[in-house]
Design a protein around this motif. Structure first.
Motif, PDB file in Angstrom:
ATOM      1  N   SER A  41       0.860  -1.191   0.000  1.00 46.71           N
ATOM      2  CA  SER A  41       0.000   0.000   0.000  1.00 46.71           C
ATOM      3  C   SER A  41       0.891   1.233   0.000  1.00 46.71           C
ATOM      4  O   SER A  41       2.106   1.121   0.165  1.00 46.71           O
ATOM      5  N   ALA A  42       0.264   2.372  -0.112  1.00 43.35           N
ATOM      6  CA  ALA A  42       0.981   3.634   0.069  1.00 43.35           C
ATOM      7  C   ALA A  42       1.285   3.808   1.560  1.00 43.35           C
ATOM      8  O   ALA A  42       0.678   3.146   2.406  1.00 43.35           O
ATOM      9  N   THR A  47      -2.673   8.350   0.848  1.00 44.23           N
ATOM     10  CA  THR A  47      -3.791   8.396  -0.101  1.00 44.23           C
ATOM     11  C   THR A  47      -4.769   9.515   0.282  1.00 44.23           C
ATOM     12  O   THR A  47      -5.298  10.215  -0.588  1.00 44.23           O
ATOM     13  N   PHE A 136      -3.517  -1.689  -5.355  1.00 46.66           N
ATOM     14  CA  PHE A 136      -4.573  -0.662  -5.493  1.00 46.66           C
ATOM     15  C   PHE A 136      -4.702  -0.091  -6.905  1.00 46.66           C
ATOM     16  O   PHE A 136      -5.565   0.716  -7.164  1.00 46.66           O
ATOM     17  N   ARG A 150     -10.776   2.584  -2.216  1.00 46.87           N
ATOM     18  CA  ARG A 150      -9.995   2.617  -0.976  1.00 46.87           C
ATOM     19  C   ARG A 150      -9.882   1.217  -0.372  1.00 46.87           C
ATOM     20  O   ARG A 150     -10.832   0.449  -0.398  1.00 46.87           O
ATOM     21  N   GLY A 151      -8.714   0.931   0.143  1.00 42.92           N
ATOM     22  CA  GLY A 151      -8.483  -0.401   0.704  1.00 42.92           C
ATOM     23  C   GLY A 151      -8.224  -1.458  -0.360  1.00 42.92           C
ATOM     24  O   GLY A 151      -8.178  -2.652  -0.071  1.00 42.92           O
ATOM     25  N   GLY A 152      -8.024  -1.019  -1.606  1.00 42.90           N
ATOM     26  CA  GLY A 152      -7.955  -1.951  -2.743  1.00 42.90           C
ATOM     27  C   GLY A 152      -6.708  -2.813  -2.830  1.00 42.90           C
ATOM     28  O   GLY A 152      -6.671  -3.764  -3.622  1.00 42.90           O
ATOM     29  N   SER A 153      -5.696  -2.521  -2.019  1.00 42.39           N
ATOM     30  CA  SER A 153      -4.474  -3.335  -2.109  1.00 42.39           C
ATOM     31  C   SER A 153      -4.705  -4.780  -1.688  1.00 42.39           C
ATOM     32  O   SER A 153      -4.039  -5.694  -2.187  1.00 42.39           O
ATOM     33  N   ASP A 154      -5.631  -5.000  -0.767  1.00 36.62           N
ATOM     34  CA  ASP A 154      -5.960  -6.374  -0.374  1.00 36.62           C
ATOM     35  C   ASP A 154      -6.438  -7.148  -1.609  1.00 36.62           C
ATOM     36  O   ASP A 154      -6.088  -8.308  -1.816  1.00 36.62           O
TER      37      ASP A 154
HETATM   38  N1  ASP Z   1      -3.580   3.218  -0.454  1.00 46.47           N
HETATM   39  C1  ASP Z   1      -4.946   2.840  -0.717  1.00 46.47           C
HETATM   40  C2  ASP Z   1      -5.829   3.333   0.413  1.00 46.47           C
HETATM   41  O1  ASP Z   1      -5.362   3.942   1.348  1.00 46.47           O
HETATM   42  C3  ASP Z   1      -5.123   1.373  -0.943  1.00 46.47           C
HETATM   43  C4  ASP Z   1      -4.819   0.492   0.239  1.00 46.47           C
HETATM   44  O2  ASP Z   1      -4.123   0.894   1.147  1.00 46.47           O
HETATM   45  O3  ASP Z   1      -5.288  -0.639   0.256  1.00 46.47           O
HETATM   46  O4  ASP Z   1      -7.016   3.150   0.356  1.00 46.47           O
END
Ligand code: ASP
Ligand code: MG
Length: 413
Positions: A41-42, A47, A136, A150-154
């Protein structure tokens, strides 16, 4: 030799020191002879920071350019990670979504992955490199950068694990795994060792934030074994797996709560075909999601209709419904913003009657009034006054004995 996909979230890569520590950890797995694919992730907060920059430029930021901007957060961490590995004397390569060919549709800021080409990753792995991929993000047919929401790295990690037929997908985060409930409000909460995809889907949709729900759906579809575990310890976390792989299914595996809904009631609505559509169509047209709905027949001609919406949509929903109520000749509209939804989840409920009634008894014993109930095969949710949330969660956790180590069925007799 196993192929392992490891994903590290924002807090795990929040500084150069943390990135170096993560690189050391991955390297250790690499040196044990595993093929390592890393998704990052970042840095935490990045983000959000980028989104705010966009808002300073344009009132409603252009979605294509937004993705161009947001995708930079992950580019930073993957490059730094590869440098850290090289600094430790080993080889690594960082890749962006478009280099890997993580193809998505063109729904900017909430794109869905269509396909992944593992060829380039495999050739780097064959050369003995650790491959680190920006989470992501993806790319459309036309070559435009997209992000997955958001949260797309999973989701990136699970999709890669599925495409590459990885032996495991490990999601590293700042907690030890999935807990029976929120340890912040219930100190007896215990880390769960194994949980099924379906239970995890319910927990994620009901408010447990440890795994992004889209990634769980994907893991279920492609049967990817996922382990949620801590970046800051060596402990085994929680395995999210097929139900058949779990020896003992618990009656109740987890308890969750959410405080982001509000309740609305339209009183004395004419009880006729088409009325529900008249009420809910304007709501859905406004992009407002409705969760629980209860219709209560009062005398055959008039009925009360109660439902929940997200709290952030409450004012808009009330405005719309006041007009609707007038148009359909309902008595009035009332609402309550200080509610909470408390839910119990467990695959064991499928074969055991009486779990819902036990829940009702437990709440009653604490003097907590239930306003609404909804159930599925493996969950029961109750709406209660917000101020009783913590009390309800603790009482249910205690009464369903979730603090106890789960023993095989025979031994609990
Ligand atoms: N960096 C993105 C976010 O904060 C993706 C992630 O962290 O999963 O939503
Ligand atoms: Mg996350």
């Amino acid at each position: 030799m196993a192929l392992i996909v490891q994903k590290f979230g924002g807090t795990s890569v929040g500084s150069t020191d943390k990135i170096r520590a993560v690189a050391q950890r991955v390297l250790k797995n690499h040196l044990q002879g595993n093929r390592m694919v890393v998704v990052l992730s970042a840095m935490s907060g990045e983000t959000d920071r980028l989104s705010n920059l966009a808002l300073a430029m344009q009132h409603i930021p252009d979605q294509r350019e937004m993705d161009m901007l947001l995708a930079t957060g992950e580019q930073v961490t993957v490059a730094l990670f590869a440098m850290a590995v090289k600094d430790l004397g080993h080889s690594a390569v960082s890749l962006l979504g478009d280099q890997v060919a993580i193809r998505t549709d063109s729904m900017h800021t909430k794109a869905r992955i269509r396909s992944i080409d593992p060829a380039l990753i495999n050739s780097h792995l064959d050369q003995g490199k650790i491959v680190v991929i920006a989470g992501f993000q993806g790319v459309t047919e036309d070559g435009d950068i997209t992000t997955l929401g958001r949260g797309g790295s999973d989701t990136t990690a699970v999709a890669l694990a599925a495409a590459m037929r990885a032996d495991a997908c490990e999601i590293f985060t700042d907690v030890e795994g999935v807990y029976t409930t929120d340890p912040n409000i219930c100190p007896q909460a215990r880390k769960i060792d194994y949980i099924s995809y379906d239970e995890m889907l319910e927990l994620a949709s009901l408010g447990a934030k440890v795994l992004d729900i889209r990634s769980v759906g994907l893991a279920k579809r492609f049967r990817v074994p996922v382990q949620v575990r801590s970046t800051f310890s060596e402990n085994i976390g929680t395995w999210v797996v097929e139900e058949e792989k779990i020896m003992e299914s618990m009656l109740v595996s987890g308890i969750t709560y959410s405080k982001n809904e509000a309740r609305i009631t339209i009183k004395q609505v004419p009880d006729q075909p088409g009325i529900a559509a008249k009420i809910f169509l304007p709501i859905s047209d406004a992009g407002i999601l409705v969760d629980m709905i209860i219709q209560n027949t009062t005398d055959g001609r008039l009925t009360d209709m109660t439902f929940t919406v997200l709290r952030r949509d409450y004012d808009r929903a009330m405005d719309i419904l006041k007009k609707v109520a007038e148009a359909i000749g309902a008595q009035n509209v009332t609402g309550d913003e200080s509610i909470a939804k408390v839910s119990i989840v467990g695959v064991g409920m499928r074969n055991h009657p009486g779990v819902a009634s036990t829940m009702f008894q437990i709440l009653a014993k604490e003097g907590i009034n239930m306003m609404m109930v909804s159930t599925s095969e493996i969950k029961v949710s109750c709406v209660i006054a917000e101020k009783y949330t913590e009390l309800a969660v603790r009482a249910l956790h205690d009464a369903f004995a979730l603090d106890k180590e789960n023993l095989p069925a025979e031994e609990t007799e």
